[in-house]
Design an enzyme around this catalytic site. Structure first.
Site: not given
Length: 457
Positions: A78, A84, A414
């Site tokens: 990327c 980011c 999670c």
């Protein structure tokens, strides 16, 4: 203020060997036992770092250069990866990522759960670890007089304009870019959060991974959408076959993305998708797993651990829109789902109806309050499934489970840290953890899910 006693000083440049990775993906270098956290390095690499922040028991540093690298290092594909904050592990091979996530789960089972002997299986990863997300939502802003849409730069509210995100479905990228272009062409000004002016705040795209259905959501500050008809036509022309165009209105000065008012501008209120043989209706604001391929893997493992024969009563705590409940209902006698968000419960009921499932009942409320009430009504679960948020299960719910004594508990997590904490509580209350299966739901990021099964002694 007392001075921080550390063996290093601000702006010190040090040569170090990196020894570990944190659960946030930062490399760890220790100086006289004092840990420094560094982005962009990997365990067993060596290099130079510059100290940027000091706390009492740990500090932070930035990577200056690497002298020795490891085979797990790769060039991030990327172009905005360094700016980011969406991904944290693109500089690591996928095999390396899976090993890191396995170690993370194994370590908390040893350190927090105090269960070094419980089997932790290798992480179930993806064949293709890119382009897996079926939902993208990005802020919209103004930069140099042009509309930009993309993710926020790390630790800022500066928007990085991007044409593609390599973990989003390709059609999500297309929808976001086309909506941005159509809004620009029709004079719709982006939101300015400092002045609380402008119209369009966020754009969201949702894709039915199996059905191919597409939804575009425009989140606006004002109920009035300038040139609405031209915008609807422009999006329909630019995104052939789009199923749904929705507007959500959020007039508040807030970081929360959605407002309370949602209206359909074109097409359907929902799109449909399937996971396994269960069909789901997904609205603009529905909670729906963003990686449907791995969701099927995760829920398949939960179903396997539940060991259903068709005679069991099952309770699904934190049931959301009924995703796990409906999987379980196809193999169980009865399923009861509870979720604190009323809209999610409405979605769960609709999804049960959509699939012709009549042996699943849903109730809105706190699991730790609703489940004891069910117990008083005579509901005796054979299996309880929990899929809590990152903070883990409420203590009162864990006590409820211990009081109700189901034969099996299936824990979908999670957050490995809170999973390990809650497994310890259940073990101390008379359960035995049989095994833990990590599943990689979010490749290229530090997150890892896991399913554990416990049986009553």
């Amino acid at each position: 203020m007392a001075k921080i006693q550390a063996p290093v000083k601000m702006k010190d440049v040090l040569h170090v060997t990196f020894t570990d990775l944190t659960h946030e993906g930062k490399a760890v270098a220790k100086v006289d036992g004092y840990p420094l956290f560094v982005e962009g390095a990997l365990p067993d690499e060596t290099g130079e770092i510059e100290v940027t922040k000091l706390n009492k028991g740990y500090g932070f540093a930035k990577l200056v250069r690497l002298d020795k690298t490891v085979p797990e290092r790769q060039e991030p594909p990327c172009r905005v990866y360094d700016e980011c904050g969406g991904c944290q592990l693109q500089h690591m091979t996928y095999e390396g990522q899976l090993n890191m996530k396995y170690n993370q789960v194994r370590n908390v089972m040893n350190r927090i759960a105090k269960m070094p002997d419980v089997p932790v299986h290798p992480v179930l990863g993806m064949e293709d670890s890119w382009r897996y997300r079926n939902k993208a939502q990005v802020p919209v802003g103004l930069s140099g007089g042009s509309i930009v849409a993309g993710f926020y730069k790390k630790r800022s509210h500066e928007i990085i304009d991007m044409n593609e995100c390599l973990i989003q479905h390709e059609q999500s990228d297309e929808i976001i870019q086309k909506v941005k272009d159509v809004c620009a062409a029709n004079g719709v000004m982006p939101y300015d959060e400092k002045r609380h002016k402008g119209v369009i705040r966020h754009v969201m795209a949702r894709i039915g991974y199996q059905t191919g259905e597409k939804m575009a959501v425009l989140i606006t500050r004002t109920a009035d959408l300038p040139n609405k008809e031209a915008i609807i036509k422009g999006i329909r022309d630019a995104v052939p076959g789009i199923t749904s165009i929705v507007q959500n209105v959020n007039p508040d000065k807030t970081n929360v993305i959605f407002g309370n008012q949602t209206r359909t501008l074109y097409g359907e209120d929902v799109i449909y998708d399937t996971i396994g043989d269960v069909k789901f209706a997904i609205s603009a604001r529905s909670f729906y797993q963003v990686n449907p391929v791995q969701t099927e893997v995760l829920y398949g493992k939960a179903l396997e651990y539940a060991e259903l024969t068709g005679n069991e009563v099952v309770i699904d705590a934190y049931c959301g829109i009924g995703t796990i409940s409906l999987f379980l209902a196809k193999k169980a006698k009865e399923v009861y789902g509870v979720e604190i968000v009323p809209q999610a419960i409405e979605d769960a009921k609709k999804n049960a109806e959509l699939n012709g499932i009549k042996n699943a009942a849903f109730e809105a409320g706190k699991a730790e309050e609703v489940i004891p009430a069910w117990h008083k009504q005579g509901i005796r679960p054979d299996v309880i499934v929990v899929d809590p948020p990152r903070k883990g299960c409420d203590e009162a719910l864990l006590q409820t489970i211990l009081d109700m004594k189901p034969k099996r508990v299936v824990y979908v997590s999670c957050n490995p840290g809170t999973l390990a904490r809650d497994l310890r509580t259940l073990e101390d209350g008379g359960y035995k953890t049989r095994e833990v299966q990590p599943v990689d739901m979010f490749p290229q990021t530090v997150h890892v899910e896991a399913v554990a099964v416990l049986t009553l002694y």
